[in-house]
Design a protein around this motif. Structure first.
Motif, PDB file in Angstrom:
ATOM      1  N   PRO A  59     -18.308 -63.325   6.195  1.00 30.41           N
ATOM      2  CA  PRO A  59     -17.933 -61.958   6.586  1.00 30.41           C
ATOM      3  C   PRO A  59     -16.424 -61.759   6.607  1.00 30.41           C
ATOM      4  O   PRO A  59     -15.649 -62.713   6.720  1.00 30.41           O
TER       5      PRO A  59
ATOM      6  N   VAL B 101     -18.329 -56.933  10.871  1.00 34.66           N
ATOM      7  CA  VAL B 101     -19.619 -57.205  11.513  1.00 34.66           C
ATOM      8  C   VAL B 101     -19.443 -57.066  13.019  1.00 34.66           C
ATOM      9  O   VAL B 101     -19.040 -58.001  13.706  1.00 34.66           O
TER      10      VAL B 101
ATOM     11  N   TYR C  93     -24.595 -58.662   9.406  1.00 34.83           N
ATOM     12  CA  TYR C  93     -23.877 -59.368   8.343  1.00 34.83           C
ATOM     13  C   TYR C  93     -24.587 -59.194   7.002  1.00 34.83           C
ATOM     14  O   TYR C  93     -23.956 -58.902   5.980  1.00 34.83           O
TER      15      TYR C  93
ATOM     16  N   LYS D 268     -18.024 -58.727   1.541  1.00 35.49           N
ATOM     17  CA  LYS D 268     -18.085 -60.141   1.925  1.00 35.49           C
ATOM     18  C   LYS D 268     -17.092 -60.907   1.063  1.00 35.49           C
ATOM     19  O   LYS D 268     -16.723 -60.469  -0.018  1.00 35.49           O
TER      20      LYS D 268
END
Length: 236
Positions: free
Chosen positions: A22, A27, A79, A85
């Motif tokens: 992440p 998140v 996530y 990402k």
């Protein structure tokens, strides 16, 4: 660990997102009520990212990720849902990346399934060039009873034919039929010997390890990643 002649670092994943990490701040959830939505997005002090807050965030003190409204379960859910990402498995030092998957092909009744190892290999050069190649390797177990019965029948017929040929040879019948007949006798005996050698060699191979499908079944029952990888590495 060796795979197809190469030393590799392996990892089993169910989703490519588990090869990523992440981005801090993306998140987040309500630290006191994880299932309560953060209507205003990221906001201090409640709607924060555990990675940013550090050890002070209550999520790090929890160890249960199975309960729906636990902080860890909510973090995992958010996530996987987050679009941004960063990659962690493919770095600037990576020279080769292999993506492998096992495909089971069901067969008709009475026949065992076929296991196919599908590999896609990406090679990276120092200049940034990327080349890809794919490889398919399939294997299947044989029905031992049918296989042995066929081998025994073939070897019996080959043996009887060899005995008949040797009997004619002993009687010296080839002398009555000329030099060409003698060559045919030698050829017939050579074929019988080749049949025996071929079948015996195949029987030895069939009963020798590895036994892919039984090993794979055992790995599934134990659910051990190491067992999966060892089984896959045995597929030629």
């Amino acid at each position: 660990t060796n795979l197809a002649g190469d030393e590799v670092f392996w990892r089993f994943i169910s989703d490519v997102r588990y090869l990523q990490a992440p981005i801090w701040g993306d998140v987040y959830f309500n630290r006191h009520e994880p299932c309560k939505e953060c209507s205003n997005g990221w906001q201090l002090p409640n709607c924060t990212d555990p990675l940013e807050v550090g050890e002070a965030h209550p999520m790090w003190g929890q160890f249960n990720s199975h309960e729906k409204c636990s902080a860890r379960a909510k973090w995992i859910e958010n996530y996987l849902r987050t679009e941004r990402k960063k990659n962690t498995f493919l770095t600037a030092e990576t020279s080769q990346l292999t993506v492998a998957s096992l495909v089971m092909t069901p067969s008709m009744a009475g026949l065992l399934d076929i296991a196919t190892l599908v590999r896609v290999v990406f090679d990276f050069s120092q200049t940034g060039d990327c080349n890809a190649a794919y490889y398919l390797s399939s294997t299947a177990d044989t029905d031992v009873a049918t296989w042995i019965a066929c081998c025994a029948t073939t070897m019996l017929l080959a043996g009887l034919f060899a005995i008949h040929t040797l009997r004619d040879w002993k009687r010296g019948e080839y002398n009555n039929e000329g030099t060409e007949s003698r060559s045919l006798y030698i050829f017939d005996l050579s074929c019988c010997a080749a049949i025996f050698i071929h079948l015996i060699w195949n029987i030895v191979l069939d009963f020798s390890p590895p036994h892919i499908l039984p090993e794979l079944t055992t790995a599934f029952e134990r659910n051990e990643p190491r067992g999966y990888f060892d089984c896959l590495s045995h597929i030629p």
